[in-house]
Design a protein around this motif. Sequence first.
Motif, PDB file in Angstrom:
ATOM      1  N   ASP A  72      -1.904  -0.808  17.441  1.00  0.00           N
ATOM      2  CA  ASP A  72      -0.787   0.089  17.167  1.00  0.00           C
ATOM      3  C   ASP A  72      -1.299   1.527  17.237  1.00  0.00           C
ATOM      4  O   ASP A  72      -2.499   1.771  17.076  1.00  0.00           O
ATOM      5  CB  ASP A  72      -0.155  -0.207  15.804  1.00  0.00           C
ATOM      6  CG  ASP A  72      -1.094   0.096  14.648  1.00  0.00           C
ATOM      7  OD1 ASP A  72      -1.304   1.292  14.361  1.00  0.00           O
ATOM      8  OD2 ASP A  72      -1.616  -0.847  14.041  1.00  0.00           O
ATOM      9  N   PHE A  74      -1.318   3.863  15.252  1.00  0.00           N
ATOM     10  CA  PHE A  74      -1.785   4.442  13.996  1.00  0.00           C
ATOM     11  C   PHE A  74      -3.204   3.986  13.671  1.00  0.00           C
ATOM     12  O   PHE A  74      -4.030   4.776  13.236  1.00  0.00           O
ATOM     13  CB  PHE A  74      -0.836   4.062  12.860  1.00  0.00           C
ATOM     14  CG  PHE A  74       0.611   4.305  13.186  1.00  0.00           C
ATOM     15  CD1 PHE A  74       1.105   5.593  13.254  1.00  0.00           C
ATOM     16  CD2 PHE A  74       1.474   3.248  13.451  1.00  0.00           C
ATOM     17  CE1 PHE A  74       2.432   5.836  13.565  1.00  0.00           C
ATOM     18  CE2 PHE A  74       2.796   3.471  13.765  1.00  0.00           C
ATOM     19  CZ  PHE A  74       3.286   4.771  13.822  1.00  0.00           C
ATOM     20  N   THR A 145       7.976   7.714  14.926  1.00  0.00           N
ATOM     21  CA  THR A 145       6.533   7.569  15.131  1.00  0.00           C
ATOM     22  C   THR A 145       5.779   8.776  14.588  1.00  0.00           C
ATOM     23  O   THR A 145       4.776   8.638  13.872  1.00  0.00           O
ATOM     24  CB  THR A 145       6.224   7.388  16.622  1.00  0.00           C
ATOM     25  OG1 THR A 145       6.918   6.232  17.110  1.00  0.00           O
ATOM     26  CG2 THR A 145       4.730   7.206  16.859  1.00  0.00           C
ATOM     27  N   GLU A 148       5.705   8.873  10.893  1.00  0.00           N
ATOM     28  CA  GLU A 148       4.771   7.882  10.345  1.00  0.00           C
ATOM     29  C   GLU A 148       3.320   8.347  10.458  1.00  0.00           C
ATOM     30  O   GLU A 148       2.496   8.043   9.593  1.00  0.00           O
ATOM     31  CB  GLU A 148       4.949   6.538  11.051  1.00  0.00           C
ATOM     32  CG  GLU A 148       6.165   5.760  10.582  1.00  0.00           C
ATOM     33  CD  GLU A 148       6.083   5.431   9.100  1.00  0.00           C
ATOM     34  OE1 GLU A 148       5.190   4.664   8.701  1.00  0.00           O
ATOM     35  OE2 GLU A 148       6.916   5.963   8.342  1.00  0.00           O
ATOM     36  N   HIS A 149       2.989   9.067  11.523  1.00  0.00           N
ATOM     37  CA  HIS A 149       1.637   9.635  11.619  1.00  0.00           C
ATOM     38  C   HIS A 149       1.356  10.559  10.441  1.00  0.00           C
ATOM     39  O   HIS A 149       0.223  10.650   9.969  1.00  0.00           O
ATOM     40  CB  HIS A 149       1.469  10.409  12.934  1.00  0.00           C
ATOM     41  CG  HIS A 149       1.183   9.550  14.126  1.00  0.00           C
ATOM     42  ND1 HIS A 149       0.105   8.698  14.194  1.00  0.00           N
ATOM     43  CD2 HIS A 149       1.834   9.419  15.319  1.00  0.00           C
ATOM     44  CE1 HIS A 149       0.094   8.082  15.365  1.00  0.00           C
ATOM     45  NE2 HIS A 149       1.131   8.497  16.067  1.00  0.00           N
ATOM     46  N   ARG A 154       0.340   5.415   5.773  1.00  0.00           N
ATOM     47  CA  ARG A 154       0.072   4.795   7.078  1.00  0.00           C
ATOM     48  C   ARG A 154      -1.409   4.921   7.446  1.00  0.00           C
ATOM     49  O   ARG A 154      -1.921   4.123   8.222  1.00  0.00           O
ATOM     50  CB  ARG A 154       0.948   5.456   8.134  1.00  0.00           C
ATOM     51  CG  ARG A 154       0.810   4.887   9.531  1.00  0.00           C
ATOM     52  CD  ARG A 154       1.258   3.464   9.644  1.00  0.00           C
ATOM     53  NE  ARG A 154       2.707   3.313   9.517  1.00  0.00           N
ATOM     54  CZ  ARG A 154       3.328   2.155   9.628  1.00  0.00           C
ATOM     55  NH1 ARG A 154       2.617   1.043   9.860  1.00  0.00           N
ATOM     56  NH2 ARG A 154       4.635   2.070   9.473  1.00  0.00           N
ATOM     57  N   SER A 156      -2.941   6.997   9.391  1.00  0.00           N
ATOM     58  CA  SER A 156      -3.105   7.157  10.832  1.00  0.00           C
ATOM     59  C   SER A 156      -4.397   7.888  11.144  1.00  0.00           C
ATOM     60  O   SER A 156      -4.745   8.887  10.500  1.00  0.00           O
ATOM     61  CB  SER A 156      -1.927   7.938  11.408  1.00  0.00           C
ATOM     62  OG  SER A 156      -2.192   8.336  12.743  1.00  0.00           O
ATOM     63  N   ALA A 159      -3.612  11.519  12.100  1.00  0.00           N
ATOM     64  CA  ALA A 159      -2.719  12.224  11.177  1.00  0.00           C
ATOM     65  C   ALA A 159      -2.864  13.733  11.301  1.00  0.00           C
ATOM     66  O   ALA A 159      -1.882  14.475  11.142  1.00  0.00           O
ATOM     67  CB  ALA A 159      -3.001  11.785   9.739  1.00  0.00           C
TER      68      ALA A 159
END
Length: 539
Positions: A72, A74, A145, A148-149, A154, A156, A159
């Motif tokens: 994914d 992330f 998306t 969510e970063h 998350r 990520s 990030a």
Amino acid sequence: MHHAPTPRRRKRRAGALAAGVAALALVATACGGGGSSKNSGSPAGAEAAATAAAKPGGSLEIIAVTDMAKIDPFGAISNYYVDSSRLNAIYDSLFYSEPKTGKAIPQTGESLTADPTGTVWTLKIKPNIKFTDGTPYDAAAVKWTWDEHKNPERRSLVAGAAAPIASTEVVDPLTLKVTLKAPNANFDRVVASSLAFIPSPTALQKDPQGFAAHPVGAGPFTISEWVRDSHMTLAKNPTYWQGPSKPLLDKVTFRVLSDSEQALNGIAAGRGDLKVTVSSTDAAKAKDRGLGITQVPVIVGEAIVFNASRPPFDDPRARKAVALALDPNDINKIAFTNQGVPGTSIFPSDSPLVAPGTPGMPAANRAEAQRLLDELAAEGKPLSFTYLLPQNNQAGKTGEYILTQLNTLKNISVKTETQAIVTYTNTVRVQRNFQAAMHNWTVSDVEPTVYSYLYSSSPSNFLSYKNPQADAALDQGRKTSDPAQRQAAYTELAKQLAQDVPLWPYQEGRITAYFGKNTAGLLLSNDGVLIMDRLGRRG
């Protein structure tokens, strides 16, 4: 988009390559600032295979040095050559970094334009794109998306690239308004490098745990089989947005093979077709074996990174002592058999992103290193640490040299620890549970990766480096697309890094794809991403 002036060549540092391999180890220019892709002297037949038109159908096998922990956007490393081509195969890219100019080239994106301040950007997405679950690839999916970063839960790995986004607004199904916290004249580079892969929000929210192994994207391929630590086989996406003529290949397999000699021998013998690597020795050996090679230069290359949030490297004297005790020219000779380019800065030696003559890290001076070690020991802080290495042949050779050189000094004790690459990445980038580590940065521009790794408040700053002057330089470079102003900002950044030594670069970076006679349609972006929809077999 942004263009930089022709690079001005600076004097090659002492200890550069021997004449016999000078044609291979081309002087790098920082991509995204006027750098260019290099096809360095590979045999005419094999090199033509990369640029020749590829025929439809068939399959190729790509060698990967490690498996992916997740696929994914992330949990994977979306701006690193190890993971990026597989991500591009599954998700496609909004934009990618064009190899000759470094500018952001549209793929699923239609355009990305800024207002006069560089604070508000408008993203347009191409119409009629769907994820393989049938849901629309649209502005709402991009918004979800990117949000969510930014979500700390998350975790990520990119990030830091999304953190400067203040808000996103869906204007219509194909238009996203992006407002940044501060002006960034290079946000298109940020998207191309780190925010380009968009998953199906519907599929990910429906099965959050299973998605990492069974991803749903809108890319040219879908996963048909994934045997962990062995291979990932991808099949042509029958609903791909570019129509039935794309991708060219019916099937592509990423086969995990960590041993670089086995990978080279296999491709030379036709047991495999292509490998992307950052190893200069691999590139030289591939050329000698008659394989084709194509290269793109990158920022940073190979370095020791220090964790400034914990002892002993919260003390800058400890970082400087290590740097002064080691010599990039010796590492190139001993660990790279004189086939690389010794480095003393995160910027290649004739990069237009810094002024000619900008000093790099302090030159080797073992007497001064010993003085600093003695000073630390007198304060009750003799230097003792573990040097963390990723598991591969080249890292082992480099680590052995560094360990030997440091342990011959007094008041210092160093041991090494080796981890599988997936585990190593989690330890360094996510958990940040390290003191010093070998790290290979392969990025096309300061924006966004170097910024997010070095800016004090960035969630991706795994070095825990904090310097207000460096922050100011990074901010200044972010505000402008003018080449002269960017150069002034990054020259100041280079000076601050030389003073603080949050990392110690010792080998200039370039990404190499080497390949056999069957490979065609090869395009390697500045971040090392294979553009998967046009990769194919030679006609």
